[in-house]
Design a protein around this motif. Structure first.
Motif, PDB file in Angstrom:
ATOM      1  N   ILE A 176       0.848  -1.193   0.000  1.00 46.75           N
ATOM      2  CA  ILE A 176       0.000   0.000   0.000  1.00 46.75           C
ATOM      3  C   ILE A 176       0.880   1.237   0.000  1.00 46.75           C
ATOM      4  CG2 ILE A 176      -1.915  -1.135   1.179  1.00 46.75           C
ATOM      5  CD1 ILE A 176      -0.983   0.119   3.773  1.00 46.75           C
ATOM      6  N   GLU A 177       0.250   2.381  -0.266  1.00 47.45           N
ATOM      7  CA  GLU A 177       0.983   3.637  -0.309  1.00 47.45           C
ATOM      8  C   GLU A 177       1.424   4.048   1.097  1.00 47.45           C
ATOM      9  OE1 GLU A 177      -1.557   6.436  -2.163  1.00 47.45           O
ATOM     10  OE2 GLU A 177      -1.567   5.430  -4.103  1.00 47.45           O
ATOM     11  N   PRO A 178       2.537   4.826   1.187  1.00 47.51           N
ATOM     12  CA  PRO A 178       3.069   5.189   2.516  1.00 47.51           C
ATOM     13  C   PRO A 178       2.063   5.900   3.406  1.00 47.51           C
ATOM     14  CG  PRO A 178       4.698   5.629   0.814  1.00 47.51           C
ATOM     15  CD  PRO A 178       3.439   5.247   0.100  1.00 47.51           C
ATOM     16  N   HIS A 179       1.318   6.880   2.852  1.00 49.04           N
ATOM     17  CA  HIS A 179       0.408   7.632   3.710  1.00 49.04           C
ATOM     18  C   HIS A 179      -0.718   6.742   4.250  1.00 49.04           C
ATOM     19  CE1 HIS A 179      -1.832   7.810  -0.120  1.00 49.04           C
ATOM     20  NE2 HIS A 179      -2.905   8.006   0.613  1.00 49.04           N
ATOM     21  N   ARG A 180      -1.098   5.735   3.485  1.00 48.80           N
ATOM     22  CA  ARG A 180      -2.124   4.812   3.975  1.00 48.80           C
ATOM     23  C   ARG A 180      -1.556   3.886   5.057  1.00 48.80           C
ATOM     24  NH1 ARG A 180      -5.488   1.997  -0.671  1.00 48.80           N
ATOM     25  NH2 ARG A 180      -6.676   1.457   1.194  1.00 48.80           N
ATOM     26  N   SER A 181      -0.273   3.562   4.947  1.00 47.00           N
ATOM     27  CA  SER A 181       0.336   2.730   5.987  1.00 47.00           C
ATOM     28  C   SER A 181       0.405   3.481   7.309  1.00 47.00           C
ATOM     29  CB  SER A 181       1.731   2.290   5.557  1.00 47.00           C
ATOM     30  OG  SER A 181       2.607   3.396   5.453  1.00 47.00           O
ATOM     31  N   TYR A 182       0.685   4.794   7.268  1.00 45.86           N
ATOM     32  CA  TYR A 182       0.670   5.594   8.495  1.00 45.86           C
ATOM     33  C   TYR A 182      -0.734   5.579   9.118  1.00 45.86           C
ATOM     34  CZ  TYR A 182       5.321   7.590   7.599  1.00 45.86           C
ATOM     35  OH  TYR A 182       6.659   7.759   7.424  1.00 45.86           O
ATOM     36  N   ALA A 183      -1.745   5.750   8.275  1.00 45.24           N
ATOM     37  CA  ALA A 183      -3.123   5.748   8.775  1.00 45.24           C
ATOM     38  C   ALA A 183      -3.498   4.382   9.359  1.00 45.24           C
ATOM     39  CB  ALA A 183      -4.086   6.131   7.655  1.00 45.24           C
ATOM     40  N   LEU A 184      -2.986   3.308   8.750  1.00 48.71           N
ATOM     41  CA  LEU A 184      -3.280   1.967   9.246  1.00 48.71           C
ATOM     42  C   LEU A 184      -2.662   1.749  10.631  1.00 48.71           C
ATOM     43  CD1 LEU A 184      -4.555  -0.783   8.645  1.00 48.71           C
ATOM     44  CD2 LEU A 184      -2.412  -1.458   7.560  1.00 48.71           C
ATOM     45  N   ILE A 185      -1.420   2.186  10.821  1.00 45.82           N
ATOM     46  CA  ILE A 185      -0.778   2.069  12.135  1.00 45.82           C
ATOM     47  C   ILE A 185      -1.564   2.875  13.168  1.00 45.82           C
ATOM     48  CG2 ILE A 185       1.309   2.554  13.453  1.00 45.82           C
ATOM     49  CD1 ILE A 185       1.647   0.248  11.560  1.00 45.82           C
ATOM     50  N   THR A 186      -2.012   4.066  12.780  1.00 46.88           N
ATOM     51  CA  THR A 186      -2.803   4.900  13.694  1.00 46.88           C
ATOM     52  C   THR A 186      -4.071   4.180  14.126  1.00 46.88           C
ATOM     53  OG1 THR A 186      -1.965   6.880  12.593  1.00 46.88           O
ATOM     54  CG2 THR A 186      -3.911   7.145  13.964  1.00 46.88           C
ATOM     55  N   GLU A 187      -4.742   3.518  13.182  1.00 39.33           N
ATOM     56  CA  GLU A 187      -5.986   2.815  13.506  1.00 39.33           C
ATOM     57  C   GLU A 187      -5.717   1.633  14.445  1.00 39.33           C
ATOM     58  OE1 GLU A 187      -9.932   2.117  13.772  1.00 39.33           O
ATOM     59  OE2 GLU A 187      -8.892   3.859  12.884  1.00 39.33           O
ATOM     60  N   TRP A 188      -4.612   0.924  14.243  1.00 41.09           N
ATOM     61  CA  TRP A 188      -4.281  -0.191  15.137  1.00 41.09           C
ATOM     62  C   TRP A 188      -4.063   0.313  16.562  1.00 41.09           C
ATOM     63  CZ3 TRP A 188      -0.210  -3.129  11.672  1.00 41.09           C
ATOM     64  CH2 TRP A 188      -0.890  -3.792  10.653  1.00 41.09           C
ATOM     65  N   ILE A 189      -3.317   1.397  16.673  1.00 42.51           N
ATOM     66  CA  ILE A 189      -3.049   1.947  18.008  1.00 42.51           C
ATOM     67  C   ILE A 189      -4.343   2.445  18.646  1.00 42.51           C
ATOM     68  CG2 ILE A 189      -1.836   3.782  19.247  1.00 42.51           C
ATOM     69  CD1 ILE A 189       0.401   3.562  17.194  1.00 42.51           C
TER      70      ILE A 189
END
Length: 755
Positions: free
Chosen positions: A421-434
C-alpha cells in the motif's frame, strides 16, 4: 376551512383549499424574504468582508512588527559582526558554522514563514544561508534565481540609506545545468544598519503560506497588499487589474464599488501599507436569481403533486394513514420499506425510508466532524496555536488524571518497494491499530495523528483502575513488532498529569524524549529523559586526519576512519539525532571541499542529494553504506583533479619548488620569473588547476611540515617556526592556531597523550 364547512365541502375540496393557502403563504414568505435578502445582501457582503479584512490587516501588521524586530536583532549577532569586521582573507569556518546553526534553528520555526535567511557580506562577496556559504552571483543566479532580484540589485539596495524594506513577492527558482525547480512565491525583506553598507540580512518569506494563514480567502476573491509608496507587494491571484480604480490616495478604511466589484480597503497606521480585498458580486446575484427560479418551479410542482395526493387521500384516507404510521414505527430499524398494493403509499413509504437513511448519514457525518473538531482542539493546545474557537469542551478540561503516549514512526527506505500500500495509507493503518488497542482498555481514550510520523494517544485514568506504563508498553510493542521490518518505532510515555494546562508542556517533553533513540531496529520506549554523556568523537586527531585525507582523496583511509567513528558512537549509545548531526557536519565539510576545488562528484551533482540520502539512514550499517558510496565518489573526483594538475608541467614545477624551499621566502614574482610568465597569469592558472591559491598551498604545506616536526621530533617551537619560514614565534603561533584550532604546545601535548 370555515367556508368549506358551511358548504358541506368534500374532503378533496377542503384539502385543496388548505394546500392552496399553505402554498400562497410560502409564496408570500419567499417573496418578502427575497426582497429583504436583495436589500441586505450588499450590506452583508461589505460588513462580513470588512471584518475579515480587518483581521487580515491585524495579522499582517503584527507579523511584520515581529519579523522586523527579529531581523534587526539578528544583525547584532556577535558571530555575524565578527565575520563582517574580519580583515583576514581566510574564512573562519568555525564562526560560519555557529552562524549557520543559528540560522537553521530559526528556520525550524514554521510560524515565522521564513524559507531562507541570507547574510550578504558585500565587501567579501560572501553569502551565508541555511545551506552554507557561497559567492553572491551563484546564489542569486542558481540557488535562488528570479527575474528581479539579482546580485547587482542587492548590491544597490545595500548601498542605500535604509535599514528595513519589503519588496514585492516573486517566484524564485533553483536552476542547475540539468533541471529547474520552483521554490514558490517568496517575499524578500532587506534589513541592515542604516549607515553601514558592509552587509545586510535578506529574509525570503513564504508569501503563499502567510496568505493562507493570515487571510480567510473565499471563492473568486482577490487580495492585494501595497506598501507606503503604492508599490504592489503581494497579490493572491493573477487577475487583470487594468480596470481597477486608483488606490494611491486611499486612507483609513472603507470600500469602493465599480463594475459589479466591491473593493474593500484598509491602510495600516503603523506601516502605512494598503490592503485591498476584491469581491465580485455578479456571481452572487446570478446565483440568487437561479435559486429564485428553481424555488418557483419547485412550488409549482409541489402544488400539482398536492392536488393529486389530495384526491387520493379523500378516497383512501384511513388505510394509507395506518400504513404510514406503521412505516414510521419501523424507521428506527434497518428494515426495507413495507410494500402495499397502494402505489402512492409505496412511494411515500420509500421516501420516508430514504429520509431516514439521509438522516442517519447526516448523523454519522456530524459525529465524524465533531470528532475531527475535538482533534483540532487538542492539536491547537499541543501546538499552542491561538484560535477563535472557545466553545469546544474537551474531556481534558475536567482535569481528570491523564497521561500521553507518543508513538514516532519512520518508514524504512527498503519498505517503499516492498509495501503493498501507499506510505500515507500505511501511516493511517498504524494509527488505527493503536487507536483500537487503547480503545479496548480505555473507551474514552483519544488517538490521532498530530503529524504524519507522530501518533498521540491521550489516556484518561480513574481511581478504580489505574494503568501502569508496563501495561501500556508490552501489549503495544506486541502489536507493532510485526511491522518493524517496515518501520522504526519510538514510544514516549509521560507520567500522570491532572491539569489541562500541562498538556502542551507534557507533549514537548515527549518529543524531546523520543530524540534519545539509538541506532538499532528494535522498538524503543522512553519514560524519562536519560542523562547520557555524549562522547568526544571524533577526536581532534581524527578530525585532522579526516581533513587531510579528504583533500588527498584517500578513499580507503577515509572510509576506515568513518567506520571507526560510527562504531565508537554506537558503542557509547549515542542518540541517533546526534549521529545525524555529526554526519551532516561531515557532509558540510565535503561539500565545501567540492565547491572550493570545483569538483564534480558522480551521482551527487546536486549538493542537496547527500543530505537527502543522510536523512534516510537509521542504522549503523546504513550510515556506513552511505559514507562508503559518497566517499568513494568524492575521492575519485579529488584524484582526477590531482591527476590533471600533476600532469601539468607548470603546476609540477611550482609544487616541487615550494616543497624544496618552504623554509625560505617564496614569492609569486620569483616563481613567475623562473617560468617566464606574468605573476597574475601564474596566480590564476594555479588557482584554476588546483582549486586553491599559491599562498594557501604554501601555508598548508608549512603547517603540515610543522605538525610532522611537532609529532616526530623534540625541536623547540622557535626552531620549527624558523624551519617552516617564520622569522619569529608569534606569527607562527597565530597561523598554527588558525589552522589547527590549537597552539603548537597544545598540539604537541595532545599528540604525546594519544601515543
Amino acid at each position: 376551512m370555515k367556508f368549506a364547512e358551511k358548504r358541506n365541502a368534500t374532503l378533496f375540496f377542503a384539502l385543496c383549499i388548505s394546500f392552496g393557502a399553505i402554498i400562497l403563504l410560502l409564496l408570500s414568505f419567499h417573496y418578502l424574504s427575497y426582497m429583504y435578502f436583495l436589500q441586505n445582501l450588499r450590506d452583508g457582503i461589505i460588513k462580513n468582508n470588512s471584518l475579515s479584512l480587518n483581521a487580515t490587516v491585524a495579522n499582517y501588521e503584527k507579523y511584520q512588527s515581529q519579523i522586523k524586530n527579529y531581523l534587526m536583532g539578528q544583525l547584532l549577532m556577535p558571530n555575524i559582526h565578527s565575520i563582517s569586521e574580519s580583515k583576514s582573507p581566510d574564512i573562519d569556518y568555525e564562526m560560519i558554522r555557529k552562524a549557520q546553526q543559528d540560522l537553521q534553528n530559526t528556520l525550524n520555526n514554521s510560524i515565522l514563514y521564513i524559507d531562507n535567511l541570507v547574510y550578504y557580506f558585500k565587501e567579501k562577496q560572501l553569502i551565508l544561508d541555511k545551506n552554507g556559504t557561497r559567492d553572491a552571483p551563484t546564489m542569486f543566479s542558481k540557488f535562488y534565481a528570479s527575474h528581479s532580484y539579482t546580485d547587482s540589485f542587492w548590491k544597490q539596495e545595500i548601498d542605500k540609506l535604509q535599514s528595513y524594506h519589503i519588496y514585492h513577492a516573486e517566484e524564485f527558482k533553483e536552476q542547475t545545468a540539468f533541471s529547474q525547480t520552483s521554490l514558490g512565491m517568496l517575499l524578500p525583506i532587506l534589513a541592515k544598519k542604516e549607515y553601514d553598507n558592509k552587509y545586510g540580512l535578506i529574509a525570503l518569506l513564504n508569501g503563499r503560506a502567510m496568505y493562507s494563514s493570515f487571510h480567510q480567502s473565499r471563492e473568486s476573491e482577490s487580495f492585494y497588499m501595497f506598501d507606503r509608496e503604492g508599490a504592489l507587494v503581494f497579490s493572491s491571484s493573477s487577475r487583470a487589474t487594468d480596470k481597477d480604480p486608483s488606490f494611491a490616495q486611499l486612507t483609513g478604511q472603507g470600500h469602493i464599488e465599480q463594475n459589479d466589484v466591491i473593493y474593500l480597503y484598509q491602510r495600516a497606521e503603523d506601516s502605512g501599507n494598503l490592503y485591498i480585498d476584491v469581491v465580485p458580486i455578479q456571481n452572487i446575484s446570478n446565483q440568487v436569481k437561479r435559486m429564485n427560479v428553481s424555488f418557483i418551479l419547485l412550488l409549482i410542482v409541489s402544488f400539482v403533486i398536492s392536488v393529486v395526493i389530495s384526491l387520493y387521500i379523500a378516497r383512501r384516507f384511513q388505510s394509507p394513514l395506518n400504513g404510514i404510521l406503521q412505516a414510521i414505527e419501523q424507521i428506527g430499524h434497518p428494515l426495507s420499506p413495507k410494500q402495499s398494493r397502494i402505489r402512492e403509499y409505496n412511494q411515500i413509504s420509500v421516501k420516508i425510508h430514504d429520509l431516514f437513511q439521509v438522516q442517519h448519514s447526516i448523523h454519522q457525518d456530524l459525529s465524524t466532524k465533531n470528532s475531527l473538531l475535538q482533534h483540532y482542539a487538542y492539536m491547537s493546545r499541543l501546538k499552542m496555536i491561538s484560535t477563535n474557537i472557545t466553545d469546544i469542551e474537551t474531556a481534558i478540561d475536567a482535569n481528570r488524571p491523564y497521561r500521553l503516549v507518543l508513538t514516532h514512526l519512520v518508514l524504512k527506505e527498503k519498505a517503499l518497494s516492498e509495501m503493498p500500500i501507499e506510505p500515507h495509507r500505511s501511516y493511517a493503518l498504524i494509527t488505527e491499530w493503536i487507536r483500537r488497542h487503547f480503545t479496548d482498555k480505555r473507551p474514552d481514550s483519544l488517538t490521532f495523528q498530530i503529524e504524519q510520523d507522530h501518533i498521540l494517544t491521550i489516556l484518561f485514568d480513574s481511581v478504580e483502575s489505574s494503568i501502569d506504563h508496563h501495561e501500556i508498553t508490552e501489549p503495544l510493542t506486541e502489536i507493532l513488532e510485526p511491522e518493524t521490518p517496515y518501520f522504526h518505532f519510538t514510544i514516549g510515555i509521560s507520567p500522570f498529569r491532572t491539569q489541562s494546562d500541562q498538556l502542551a508542556e507534557t507533549y514537548e517533553r515527549l518529543t524531546e524524549w523520543i530524540t534519545q533513540r539509538t541506532l538499532n531496529d528494535s522498538i524503543q520506549v522512553f519514560t524519562q529523559l536519560v542523562s547520557r554523556p555524549i562522547p568526544m568523537v571524533p577526536t581532534l586527531a581524527q578530525e585532522q586526519e579526516l581533513t587531510a585525507n579528504l583533500n588527498a582523496g584517500n578513499e580507503s583511509v577515509c572510509i576506515s576512519l568513518m567506520n571507526k567513528v560510527i562504531d565508537q558512537l554506537v558503542k557509547h549509545e549515542t542518540p541517533a539525532s546526534h549521529i545525524r548531526s555529526w554526519g551532516s557536519q561531515i557532509v558540510d565539510k565535503m561539500i565545501k571541499v567540492i565547491y572550493a576545488n570545483n569538483l564534480t562528484v558522480a551521482g551527487y551533482e546536486n549538493s542537496r542529494l547527500p543530505y537527502e540520502a543522510l536523512t534516510k539512514c537509521h542504522t549503523a550499517e546504513e550510515y556506513k553504506l552511505f559514507f562508503h558510496h559518497f566517499l568513494a565518489s568524492f575521492s575519485e573526483a579529488v584524484r582526477l583533479k590531482k591527476t590533471a594538475a600533476e600532469s601539468d608541467y607548470m603546476i609540477s614545477f611550482v609544487k616541487d619548488y615550494v616543497e624544496s624551499h618552504y623554509g625560505n621566502d617564496i614569492s609569486l614574482d620569483h616563481l613567475s620569473q623562473k617560468l617566464n610568465i606574468t605573476n597574475s597569469y601564474l596566480s590564476a592558472y594555479f588557482k584554476e588547476k588546483t582549486g586553491i591559491n599559491l599562498s594557501e598551498y604554501t601555508h598548508n604545506l608549512r603547517m603540515r611540515k610543522a605538525m610532522e616536526m611537532l609529532t616526530n621530533t623534540d625541536f623547540k617551537i622557535q626552531d620549527i617556526a624558523s624551519l617552516v619560514g617564520y622569522l619569529t614565534v608569534a606569527p607562527f603561533n597565530r597561523a598554527f592556531k588558525r589552522h589547527t584550532s590549537a597552539t603548537p604546545t597544545e598540539f604537541r601535548r595532545l599528540q604525546q597523550t594519544n601515543k
